[in-house]
Design a protein around this motif. Structure first.
Motif, mmCIF file in Angstrom:
data_model
loop_
_atom_site.group_PDB
_atom_site.id
_atom_site.type_symbol
_atom_site.label_atom_id
_atom_site.label_comp_id
_atom_site.label_asym_id
_atom_site.label_seq_id
_atom_site.Cartn_x
_atom_site.Cartn_y
_atom_site.Cartn_z
ATOM 1 N N LYS A 267 0.731 -1.056 0.015
ATOM 2 C CA LYS A 267 0.009 -0.044 -0.085
ATOM 3 C C LYS A 267 0.924 1.276 -0.136
ATOM 4 O O LYS A 267 0.562 2.195 -0.767
ATOM 5 C CB LYS A 267 -0.841 -0.110 1.180
ATOM 6 C CG LYS A 267 -1.988 -1.000 1.167
ATOM 7 C CD LYS A 267 -2.984 -1.152 2.188
ATOM 8 C CE LYS A 267 -3.807 -2.100 2.339
ATOM 9 N NZ LYS A 267 -4.618 -2.105 3.739
ATOM 10 N N GLN A 268 1.919 1.252 0.771
ATOM 11 C CA GLN A 268 2.796 2.268 1.043
ATOM 12 C C GLN A 268 3.489 2.348 -0.537
ATOM 13 O O GLN A 268 3.484 3.736 -0.889
ATOM 14 C CB GLN A 268 3.965 2.068 1.821
ATOM 15 C CG GLN A 268 3.743 2.242 3.336
ATOM 16 C CD GLN A 268 4.873 2.015 4.205
ATOM 17 O OE1 GLN A 268 5.987 2.076 3.838
ATOM 18 N NE2 GLN A 268 4.688 1.253 5.135
ATOM 19 N N TYR A 269 3.913 1.667 -1.105
ATOM 20 C CA TYR A 269 4.345 1.456 -2.343
ATOM 21 C C TYR A 269 3.721 2.219 -3.394
ATOM 22 O O TYR A 269 3.987 3.063 -4.236
ATOM 23 C CB TYR A 269 5.023 0.311 -2.885
ATOM 24 C CG TYR A 269 5.662 0.160 -4.187
ATOM 25 C CD1 TYR A 269 6.979 0.573 -4.215
ATOM 26 C CD2 TYR A 269 5.203 0.073 -5.328
ATOM 27 C CE1 TYR A 269 7.767 0.439 -5.536
ATOM 28 C CE2 TYR A 269 5.807 0.029 -6.665
ATOM 29 C CZ TYR A 269 6.990 0.265 -6.549
ATOM 30 O OH TYR A 269 7.827 0.173 -7.775
ATOM 31 N N ARG A 270 2.055 1.787 -3.306
ATOM 32 C CA ARG A 270 1.118 2.149 -4.231
ATOM 33 C C ARG A 270 1.036 3.831 -4.107
ATOM 34 O O ARG A 270 0.981 4.509 -5.143
ATOM 35 C CB ARG A 270 0.037 1.554 -4.144
ATOM 36 C CG ARG A 270 -1.254 1.991 -4.857
ATOM 37 C CD ARG A 270 -1.073 1.599 -6.273
ATOM 38 N NE ARG A 270 -1.588 0.261 -6.664
ATOM 39 C CZ ARG A 270 -1.670 -0.127 -7.729
ATOM 40 N NH1 ARG A 270 -1.290 0.432 -8.940
ATOM 41 N NH2 ARG A 270 -2.119 -1.606 -8.002
ATOM 42 N N GLN A 271 1.177 4.193 -2.810
ATOM 43 C CA GLN A 271 0.855 5.589 -2.551
ATOM 44 C C GLN A 271 1.922 6.427 -3.156
ATOM 45 O O GLN A 271 1.847 7.552 -3.495
ATOM 46 C CB GLN A 271 0.702 5.602 -1.055
ATOM 47 C CG GLN A 271 -0.419 6.713 -0.714
ATOM 48 C CD GLN A 271 -0.771 6.569 0.849
ATOM 49 O OE1 GLN A 271 0.116 6.123 1.567
ATOM 50 N NE2 GLN A 271 -2.032 6.813 0.927
ATOM 51 N N ALA A 272 3.273 5.955 -2.967
ATOM 52 C CA ALA A 272 4.365 6.805 -3.278
ATOM 53 C C ALA A 272 4.638 6.721 -4.744
ATOM 54 O O ALA A 272 5.129 7.745 -5.258
ATOM 55 C CB ALA A 272 5.588 6.027 -2.629
ATOM 56 N N THR A 273 4.161 5.635 -5.469
ATOM 57 C CA THR A 273 4.502 5.482 -6.995
ATOM 58 C C THR A 273 3.162 5.529 -7.907
ATOM 59 O O THR A 273 3.431 5.548 -8.843
ATOM 60 C CB THR A 273 5.446 4.363 -7.136
ATOM 61 O OG1 THR A 273 4.724 3.182 -7.023
ATOM 62 C CG2 THR A 273 6.684 4.499 -6.405
ATOM 63 N N GLY A 274 2.330 5.031 -7.154
ATOM 64 C CA GLY A 274 0.955 4.705 -8.051
ATOM 65 C C GLY A 274 1.363 3.416 -8.879
ATOM 66 O O GLY A 274 0.246 3.102 -9.494
ATOM 67 N N LYS A 275 2.135 2.689 -8.561
ATOM 68 C CA LYS A 275 2.511 1.414 -9.180
ATOM 69 C C LYS A 275 2.393 0.173 -8.280
ATOM 70 O O LYS A 275 1.967 0.372 -7.057
ATOM 71 C CB LYS A 275 3.559 1.225 -9.876
ATOM 72 C CG LYS A 275 3.771 2.087 -11.146
ATOM 73 C CD LYS A 275 4.839 2.118 -12.095
ATOM 74 C CE LYS A 275 6.149 2.209 -11.487
ATOM 75 N NZ LYS A 275 7.467 2.257 -12.324
ATOM 76 N N ALA A 276 2.361 -0.944 -9.000
ATOM 77 C CA ALA A 276 1.903 -2.143 -8.113
ATOM 78 C C ALA A 276 3.371 -2.738 -7.508
ATOM 79 O O ALA A 276 4.345 -2.757 -8.193
ATOM 80 C CB ALA A 276 1.191 -3.129 -9.004
ATOM 81 N N LEU A 277 3.283 -3.306 -6.260
ATOM 82 C CA LEU A 277 4.461 -3.783 -5.669
ATOM 83 C C LEU A 277 4.842 -5.182 -6.239
ATOM 84 O O LEU A 277 5.817 -5.546 -6.646
ATOM 85 C CB LEU A 277 4.449 -3.789 -4.053
ATOM 86 C CG LEU A 277 5.358 -4.757 -3.266
ATOM 87 C CD1 LEU A 277 6.836 -4.101 -3.506
ATOM 88 C CD2 LEU A 277 5.035 -4.832 -2.118
ATOM 89 N N LEU A 278 3.751 -6.133 -6.196
ATOM 90 C CA LEU A 278 3.859 -7.472 -6.746
ATOM 91 C C LEU A 278 3.139 -7.870 -8.038
ATOM 92 O O LEU A 278 2.238 -7.191 -8.480
ATOM 93 C CB LEU A 278 3.185 -8.236 -5.455
ATOM 94 C CG LEU A 278 3.559 -9.937 -5.591
ATOM 95 C CD1 LEU A 278 4.896 -10.006 -5.314
ATOM 96 C CD2 LEU A 278 2.268 -10.630 -4.761
ATOM 97 N N ASP A 279 3.863 -8.752 -8.860
ATOM 98 C CA ASP A 279 3.225 -9.157 -10.055
ATOM 99 C C ASP A 279 1.887 -9.465 -10.099
ATOM 100 O O ASP A 279 1.060 -8.980 -10.965
ATOM 101 C CB ASP A 279 4.162 -9.958 -10.951
ATOM 102 C CG ASP A 279 4.618 -11.381 -10.131
ATOM 103 O OD1 ASP A 279 4.017 -11.467 -8.855
ATOM 104 O OD2 ASP A 279 5.117 -12.196 -10.475
ATOM 105 N N SER A 280 1.482 -10.691 -9.348
ATOM 106 C CA SER A 280 -0.010 -10.853 -9.185
ATOM 107 C C SER A 280 -0.153 -11.870 -8.027
ATOM 108 O O SER A 280 0.841 -12.074 -7.342
ATOM 109 C CB SER A 280 -0.028 -12.040 -10.471
ATOM 110 O OG SER A 280 0.463 -13.204 -10.204
ATOM 111 N N VAL A 281 -1.179 -11.949 -7.691
ATOM 112 C CA VAL A 281 -1.939 -12.736 -6.529
ATOM 113 C C VAL A 281 -1.360 -14.338 -6.623
ATOM 114 O O VAL A 281 -1.113 -14.878 -5.745
ATOM 115 C CB VAL A 281 -3.398 -12.551 -6.124
ATOM 116 C CG1 VAL A 281 -3.860 -11.207 -5.856
ATOM 117 C CG2 VAL A 281 -4.034 -13.296 -7.299
#
Lengths: 438, 325
Positions: free
Chosen positions: A187-201
């Motif tokens: 979530k932090q990563y998404r907030q900072a960059t707008g992108k996803a941390l992990l490739d897929s579930v």
């Protein structure tokens, strides 16, 4: 391995598939070897992914004057049908073939040569549970262990830095002792960059089912159902491992931390270069694939941290000698050469498959090994530490098929918001019998 | 017959009677048997690679056949069970729907377009005829896998198709998801059309070229314009060619395999996570070559496809013959 090479081999596989679909093969008998000890000029070995055997093949040739031809298929999903065709018709298999844990129980051990006369008593050299899986119920030794897939998380240093996260591997590991914490980081990563941390579930689910372990899709005696063959009696419908994995997927979807790219798709392959995601689950054999997909220009940008939620084993293989070989003695010699302590250390250095040979695991060269591509991460130490703690889980004859062809498609539809969790889980259960029966 | 009553050659008169009779016999043999020998190679090859696998498949379709272990666990005879199973297998009917969906979506625009292209290439004062005729066949000469991969890239989220649609204010469309069945079908049908429209146009053109010119002259004298000439002369005269083209399209379309496999990443033969574009051929393959233990069921599906294609071809034949009257 480069991206193009992946593509080309996939294309070749598809071309092969279409050709074979047109004309079903005709079964032919094989007379078997006239002289089991005869010395061949060339031995053929069939592998998938990347076993790291290029260097060892040359070494074997230098020592013995026998050339080793490696026929590698990029993906297990393409490799398995090919191998079945070889074994079913008794034609075309290599002198040595690789069997992955998801398919090893699928084949009648009668397909393979009894290796005991050629290799002697070597049981104590390997992890006990791993070695046992290469022995048939009637006591015949047909598979020599190659590797296990100890878990880790591969992450991009440069992208973590951009997001203001720590980049040191120990600090990153400390960020996510549990999956809940991992999702927080996402979530932090998404907030900072707008992108996803992990490739897929699906990659996270793959790790989660082996972390919980126990029964996954099959019972210990390889049954899909407990009781009458009805949907609610499926092992998959009731096992804790499967439920944990789906719970994790749901939490990840809610946290919106994945890039929603299907594993092995072109988007996924490109994502390693373009940075559509900053981390992926890394069983030890995955390091070779990450390197291949990211290309030499991204050398040093990846690193490896600990996996959230404790250790587990994902993947790993055995080498077997099909009865169709003309040179069983030399084929067994090659299989042994590739899986002894020296062979496993060399393969690990070349492509990352984690040793199962105890001597290889204790080897100072292995323990001191750092992977230059992964920012000199001490992969020998990282993966080696957890490997002796791995608890065996129960796979079934078609574990890999159920995971890849039933669970993952359903999970992707849920991830993409096309189905609710209940609908997706229902589709998964509907697919289990088709993919899991044997 | 002419050969036997031919005037004797000088050299033959010198020959003794038995030799002459032999040559007569040889002639007779040549006349009665040789034609069969000439066509024999085809039938031998067909028997080995066509008929044998077909009947072997029929045999397999009555068994519970595990391909992976058939050498160790002999298949069990189960009669018509595989065919009964087909009747209430939702995946089978899904594959059937996809096959016909893609087939119709591909074939109707394809034949219309092919007819149009052929009519344009048939115009008397077209410059660079040979160039155009060769150029339209080019997509067909390209390998299907190459076409598949290019189209896969074009239909990506960020691909050229979505870019073009964006220019006119549509989209972006997720060709691998949001649109469900339609998005998959459209993409695959486009791929099929790209490869086969030119080929069909060329065959239709050949048919058009065989129509006698004086028919057009008479029509022109009677005052028929280009449009009228097309419908009253070209189209009716083209009927046999059209029948051929549409039957070939049916046979090919109902066996569609490679394009959808590549479009869904070539990795599984599932045809999308929800089997959006899994055709009958793919479902057959999934049962026989992926699951292995369902090889008997896969064989039954093959035979159902065979019967389906025959029925569709006969239906098409009757339809085109009726519109002829």
């Amino acid at each position: 391995m480069s991206v193009t090479k992946h593509r080309v081999s996939r294309v070749a596989a598809v071309a092969l598939v279409s050709t074979v679909a047109l004309g079903t093969a005709v079964a032919c008998g094989n007379d078997g070897p006239t002289d089991p000890g005869a010395k061949p000029e060339v031995l053929v070995i069939d592998t998938f992914g990347d076993f790291g055997y290029e260097g060892l093949a040359k070494e074997f040739e230098q020592q013995n004057g026998v050339k080793v031809e490696i026929r590698n298929t990029a993906q297990l999903g393409d490799y398995t049908p090919q191998l079945v065709r070889y074994l079913a018709t008794g034609e075309g298999a290599g002198d040595v073939v690789a069997l992955e844990e998801g398919i090893i129980t699928r084949f009648n051990p009668g397909n393979f040569v009894d290796l005991r006369p050629y290799v002697g008593n070597i049981d104590s050299e390997y992890l006990e549970w791993k070695f046992k899986l290469g022995i048939a119920p009637n006591g015949k030794l047909f598979g020599l262990p190659t590797d296990v897939g100890s878990l880790g998380v591969c992450y991009r240093i440069d992208l973590f830095q951009e997001a203001g996260l720590p980049t040191d591997r120990d600090e990153v590991s400390a960020l996510w002792p549990t999956w809940e914490k991992f999702i927080e980081v996402g979530k932090q990563y998404r907030q900072a960059t707008g992108k996803a941390l992990l490739d897929s579930v699906t990659t996270a689910m793959g790790a989660r089912i082996v972390q919980t372990g126990g029964e996954i899709f099959y019972t210990a005696d390889y049954q899909l159902y407990k009781g009458a063959p009805e949907k609610e009696n499926l092992v998959a419908a009731n096992s804790k491992a499967v439920k944990d994995a789906w719970d994790l997927a749901a939490a990840m979807v809610e946290g919106d931390i994945t890039a929603k790219v299907a594993t092995w798709s072109p988007e996924w392959t490109e994502g390693f270069k373009t940075g559509t995601f900053a981390a992926t689950l890394c069983p030890s054999w995955m390091t070779g694939i990450v390197e291949g997909n990211s290309g030499p220009e991204n050398s040093g940008k990846w690193d490896i941290a600990a996996v959230p939620g404790g250790g587990g084993n994902w993947g790993g293989s055995w080498l077997a000698v099909p009865t169709t070989t003309k040179y069983p003695e030399w084929a067994a010699k090659l299989a042994r050469f590739l899986t002894d302590a020296h062979g496993q250390v060399e393969a690990f250095k070349e492509a990352g498959p984690l040793p199962t040979n105890l001597e290889a695991l204790a080897n100072p060269e292995f323990q001191a090994y750092t992977n230059p591509y992964f920012n000199n991460a001490p992969t020998g130490k990282i993966f080696g530490e957890t490997v002796t703690k791995i608890e065996p889980v129960i796979y079934g004859p078609r574990h890999a098929d159920v995971r890849e062809r039933a669970m993952e498609p359903a999970a992707r539809l849920f991830e993409q918001g096309q189905l609710t969790r209940e609908q997706a889980f229902d589709q998964f259960l509907n697919d289990v019998p088709l993919q899991g029966q044997y | 017959m002419a050969l036997t009553t031919a005037p004797p050659q000088p050299s033959q008169t010198e020959q003794p009677a038995p030799a002459r009779r032999r040559s007569v016999l040889l002639n007779k043999f040549d006349l009665k048997v040789s034609p069969y020998l000439y066509i024999l190679p085809f039938f031998v090859v067909f028997a080995i690679f066509g008929a044998y696998p077909m009947f072997r498949t029929l045999y397999m379709s009555f068994y519970d056949w595990d391909l992976a272990n058939a050498r160790f666990d002999p298949p069990v005879f189960i009669g018509l069970d595989n065919y009964v199973r087909m009747l209430d297998d939702p995946y089978y009917w899904n594959a059937m729907r996809n096959t016909f969906g893609v087939f119709l979506l591909a074939t109707i625009p394809q034949l219309a377009l092919a007819l149009l292209i052929a009519a344009m290439l048939n115009r008397p004062f077209l410059r660079g005829k040979t160039f155009f005729r060769m150029a339209i066949l080019l997509p067909n000469a390209t390998s299907v896998t190459a076409v598949g991969i290019i189209f896969l890239t074009m239909f990506k989220d960020t691909g050229v198709i979505n870019w073009a649609l964006g220019l006119v204010g549509i989209g972006p469309i997720d060709w691998h998801g949001d649109g469900g069945f339609w998005s998959y079908w459209t993409a695959v049908a486009t791929m099929v059309d790209w490869r086969w429209t030119g080929y069909n146009a060329l065959i239709l053109l050949a048919g058009m070229l065989a129509i006698p010119r004086d028919l057009y002259e008479s029509a022109a004298i009677d005052g028929a314009g280009a449009w009228r000439q097309f419908w009253s002369v070209t189209f009716p005269m083209l009927r046999p060619t059209f029948l051929f083209v549409s039957i070939v399209s049916i046979v090919g379309g109902l066996q569609l395999f490679t394009e959808p496999v590549i479009y869904t990443y070539g990795y599984t033969v599932r045809g999308g996570d929800r089997r959006e574009v899994q055709t009958l051929a793919m479902y057959m393959y999934e049962n026989s070559m992926v699951s292995f233990n369902n090889a008997g069921y896969g064989a039954a599906i093959s035979w159902s496809m065979f019967l389906l294609i025959i029925m569709a071809s006969i239906g098409n034949f009757l339809l085109i013959r009726r519109t002829a009257r």
